[in-house]
Design a protein around this motif. Sequence first.
Motif, PDB file in Angstrom:
ATOM      1  N   GLU A 170       0.843  -1.183   0.000  1.00  0.00           N
ATOM      2  CA  GLU A 170       0.000   0.000   0.000  1.00  0.00           C
ATOM      3  C   GLU A 170       0.887   1.245   0.000  1.00  0.00           C
ATOM      4  OE1 GLU A 170      -3.237   2.205   2.859  1.00  0.00           O
ATOM      5  OE2 GLU A 170      -2.642   0.168   3.308  1.00  0.00           O
ATOM      6  N   ILE A 192       1.914   4.709   1.157  1.00  0.00           N
ATOM      7  CA  ILE A 192       1.735   5.514   2.356  1.00  0.00           C
ATOM      8  C   ILE A 192       2.098   6.959   2.019  1.00  0.00           C
ATOM      9  CG2 ILE A 192       2.414   5.827   4.753  1.00  0.00           C
ATOM     10  CD1 ILE A 192       1.330   3.089   4.538  1.00  0.00           C
ATOM     11  N   LEU A 193       1.127   7.833   2.169  1.00  0.00           N
ATOM     12  CA  LEU A 193       1.357   9.264   1.963  1.00  0.00           C
ATOM     13  C   LEU A 193       1.393   9.946   3.321  1.00  0.00           C
ATOM     14  CD1 LEU A 193      -1.198  10.100  -0.889  1.00  0.00           C
ATOM     15  CD2 LEU A 193       1.291  10.067  -1.095  1.00  0.00           C
ATOM     16  N   PRO A 225       0.180  12.510   6.129  1.00  0.00           N
ATOM     17  CA  PRO A 225      -1.205  12.907   6.405  1.00  0.00           C
ATOM     18  C   PRO A 225      -1.671  14.132   5.616  1.00  0.00           C
ATOM     19  CG  PRO A 225      -0.101  12.344   8.454  1.00  0.00           C
ATOM     20  CD  PRO A 225       0.945  12.305   7.363  1.00  0.00           C
ATOM     21  N   SER A 226      -0.795  15.103   5.417  1.00  0.00           N
ATOM     22  CA  SER A 226      -1.189  16.316   4.689  1.00  0.00           C
ATOM     23  C   SER A 226      -1.571  15.997   3.245  1.00  0.00           C
ATOM     24  CB  SER A 226      -0.056  17.343   4.728  1.00  0.00           C
ATOM     25  OG  SER A 226       1.150  16.753   4.257  1.00  0.00           O
ATOM     26  N   THR A 228      -2.401  12.958   2.125  1.00  0.00           N
ATOM     27  CA  THR A 228      -3.537  12.036   2.175  1.00  0.00           C
ATOM     28  C   THR A 228      -4.835  12.836   2.249  1.00  0.00           C
ATOM     29  OG1 THR A 228      -2.239  10.301   3.235  1.00  0.00           O
ATOM     30  CG2 THR A 228      -4.623  10.169   3.488  1.00  0.00           C
ATOM     31  N   ALA A 229      -4.854  13.870   3.078  1.00  0.00           N
ATOM     32  CA  ALA A 229      -6.058  14.699   3.219  1.00  0.00           C
ATOM     33  C   ALA A 229      -6.390  15.399   1.902  1.00  0.00           C
ATOM     34  CB  ALA A 229      -5.867  15.718   4.334  1.00  0.00           C
ATOM     35  N   ARG A 269      -5.483  14.452  -1.169  1.00  0.00           N
ATOM     36  CA  ARG A 269      -5.931  13.420  -2.120  1.00  0.00           C
ATOM     37  C   ARG A 269      -7.374  13.022  -1.836  1.00  0.00           C
ATOM     38  NH1 ARG A 269      -3.831   7.752  -0.907  1.00  0.00           N
ATOM     39  NH2 ARG A 269      -5.429   8.109   0.669  1.00  0.00           N
ATOM     40  N   ASP A 270      -7.678  12.767  -0.563  1.00  0.00           N
ATOM     41  CA  ASP A 270      -9.030  12.327  -0.199  1.00  0.00           C
ATOM     42  C   ASP A 270     -10.069  13.404  -0.497  1.00  0.00           C
ATOM     43  OD1 ASP A 270      -7.813   9.980   0.561  1.00  0.00           O
ATOM     44  OD2 ASP A 270      -8.086  10.310   2.726  1.00  0.00           O
ATOM     45  N   PHE A 324       2.396  11.028  -7.601  1.00  0.00           N
ATOM     46  CA  PHE A 324       1.348  11.630  -6.768  1.00  0.00           C
ATOM     47  C   PHE A 324       0.363  12.478  -7.581  1.00  0.00           C
ATOM     48  CE2 PHE A 324      -0.276  15.290  -4.402  1.00  0.00           C
ATOM     49  CZ  PHE A 324      -1.116  14.632  -3.525  1.00  0.00           C
TER      50      PHE A 324
END
Length: 145
Positions: free
Chosen positions: A3, A5-6, A8-9, A11-12, A14-15, A111
């Motif tokens: 998987e 792993i990004l 947190p900044s 990931t947020a 992207r989400d 990314f």
Amino acid sequence: MSEIILPPSLTAIRDDFLALEQRDRLQLLLEFSQELPALPPRYAEHPDLLERVEECQAPVFIFPEVDSDGIFHLHATAPAEAPTTRGFASILAQGLDGLTAQQVLDVPDDFPYMIGLTEAVSPLRIRGMLGILGRIKRAVRAHLG
């Protein structure tokens, strides 16, 4: 397959993009373009310190730096008339700021493809964001020696 792993900044970010319909993703990108942090005076007064990102159609200039504590900061400028490119610079400035140099290097090179904009913007524009990220990583690697 492992998987990805990004931080947190990122990931947020992207989400946030992936939670939207395609047309709304472009609107979010435009919102990011309006949030590009201003250059600190030490760079605004010395544009010669900034590097042109040749992969971008619009004139984008960046200054990636790692401070004495090993924390990454990205300073960037892009014209308001180029909101897509400006938005990409803003995503990276906000998403990478405060990470360690190693965390920046660990961000997947692809990314820009992970945020769901490939149908909303042209491949040439995605290439610009890939170019910004590539130049950032090159500068961090040079700093680490």
